[in-house]
Design an enzyme around this catalytic site. Structure first.
Site, PDB file in Angstrom:
ATOM      1  N   HIS A 223       0.814  -1.227   0.000  1.00  0.00           N
ATOM      2  CA  HIS A 223       0.000   0.000   0.000  1.00  0.00           C
ATOM      3  C   HIS A 223       0.843   1.270   0.000  1.00  0.00           C
ATOM      4  O   HIS A 223       0.312   2.371   0.040  1.00  0.00           O
ATOM      5  CB  HIS A 223      -0.911   0.022   1.233  1.00  0.00           C
TER       6      HIS A 223
ATOM      7  N   GLN B  75      -0.339 -13.476   5.363  1.00  0.00           N
ATOM      8  CA  GLN B  75      -1.494 -12.725   5.870  1.00  0.00           C
ATOM      9  C   GLN B  75      -2.806 -13.453   5.556  1.00  0.00           C
ATOM     10  O   GLN B  75      -3.039 -13.888   4.433  1.00  0.00           O
ATOM     11  CB  GLN B  75      -1.518 -11.325   5.245  1.00  0.00           C
TER      12      GLN B  75
ATOM     13  N   GLU C 255      -6.646 -12.836   5.338  1.00  0.00           N
ATOM     14  CA  GLU C 255      -7.460 -11.622   5.175  1.00  0.00           C
ATOM     15  C   GLU C 255      -8.810 -11.894   4.519  1.00  0.00           C
ATOM     16  O   GLU C 255      -9.516 -10.944   4.177  1.00  0.00           O
ATOM     17  CB  GLU C 255      -6.691 -10.597   4.328  1.00  0.00           C
TER      18      GLU C 255
ATOM     19  N   ASP D 206      -8.447  -5.744   5.993  1.00  0.00           N
ATOM     20  CA  ASP D 206      -8.966  -6.497   4.849  1.00  0.00           C
ATOM     21  C   ASP D 206      -9.909  -7.607   5.293  1.00  0.00           C
ATOM     22  O   ASP D 206     -10.899  -7.883   4.603  1.00  0.00           O
ATOM     23  CB  ASP D 206      -7.806  -7.076   4.028  1.00  0.00           C
TER      24      ASP D 206
END
Ligand code: 3PY
Ligand code: MG
Length: 260
Positions: A50, A155, A157, A183
């Site tokens: 990001h 991750q 999510e 998320d």
């Protein structure tokens, strides 16, 4: 003796059962990271998912962390061997991969992050190998030490990832199973509402499954209360956001001195 592949202090602390407190970092400036290392964070998660951080930045950000024992970790934006290898070549000591939804995706991340015989990471005398300049140079030593020291964090999510979590936690050579609450809450239909019962149930399911495995639990926690709560819930790799700490401190300072 010359230090070759740097010992990964965060990984050693995790293995010893300690709780890591790190920070998220989206900025490309190495000076800010150097200050955060001096302040004592266990790791910095540099974000190229990001944030604008690219590989050329990553080299300097890894250098900033080498001023201390703070562990530099890169979050890549795709689970691709070329992306993961290139970023680890900069000297980052770990890789964090977003949106890992299946055991096969988790295995792919490990394959990309580890050299043979564990994986298939491409080999070169990159910065992570001191550009081949520390003599006698040994690829064998570089491979063995890198495989030992490099952290892999995946991750979780999405609901799909939770459905597959039992198989994901079985994948060898993953250090941390990381809850991405933003998320995850979004994919459950409650963006940002971490207190929603559906989101809490998902957190509990992940926490319980990781606790039964040999992996450590990681999470993003942006407030003091959230960090303490997650610590008590068993998270051992807690990523906070330094701006969230800085914001209230600066606002409080300015309002105090302006009112004086
Ligand atoms: C999320 O909360 O979605 C994350 O990826 C944490 O960094
Ligand atoms: Mg996320």
């Amino acid at each position: 003796m010359m230090v070759r592949v740097k010992a990964n202090r965060a990984k050693a602390k995790l293995r010893a059962g300690e709780t890591l407190i790190g920070t998220y970092m989206r900025h490309r400036d190495a000076g800010i990271s150097e200050i955060l290392c001096y302040l004592g964070f266990d790791f910095i998660l540099f974000d190229s998912e990001h944030g604008p951080i690219a590989e050329a930045d990553a080299e300097n950000l890894a250098r900033a962390c080498e001023t201390t024992e703070c562990t530099p970790i890169i979050r890549v934006n795709t689970n691709m061997p070329s992306m993961i290898g290139r970023n680890l070549d900069t000297g980052m000591q770990g890789v964090q991969i977003p949106m890992v939804n299946t055991a096969e995706e988790a295995r792919a991340a490990v394959r990309a992050a580890k050299y043979q015989p564990i994986g298939a990471r491409g080999l070169a005398a990159a910065r992570a190998a001191h550009f081949g300049q520390l003599l006698p140079f040994s690829y064998k030593e570089h491979i063995e030490k890198s495989n030992e020291e490099t952290m892999v964090i995946v991750q979780i999510e999405t609901p799909q990832a939770i459905e597959n979590l039992e198989a994901i936690v079985e994948v060898p050579n993953i250090d941390v199973i990381f809850i991405g609450p933003t998320d995850l809450s979004n994919s459950l239909g409650h963006p940002g509402d971490f207190k929603h019962p559906d989101v809490q149930r998902a957190f509990e399911r992940i926490t319980a499954m990781v606790a039964k495995s040999d992996k450590k639990l990681g999470v993003l926690a942006a407030t003091t209360e959230a960090v303490i709560d997650w610590k008590h819930r068993g998270a051992r790799y807690i990523m906070t956001v330094f701006e969230a700490i800085l914001g209230p401190a600066v606002r409080n300072f300015l309002s105090t001195v302006r009112q004086a």
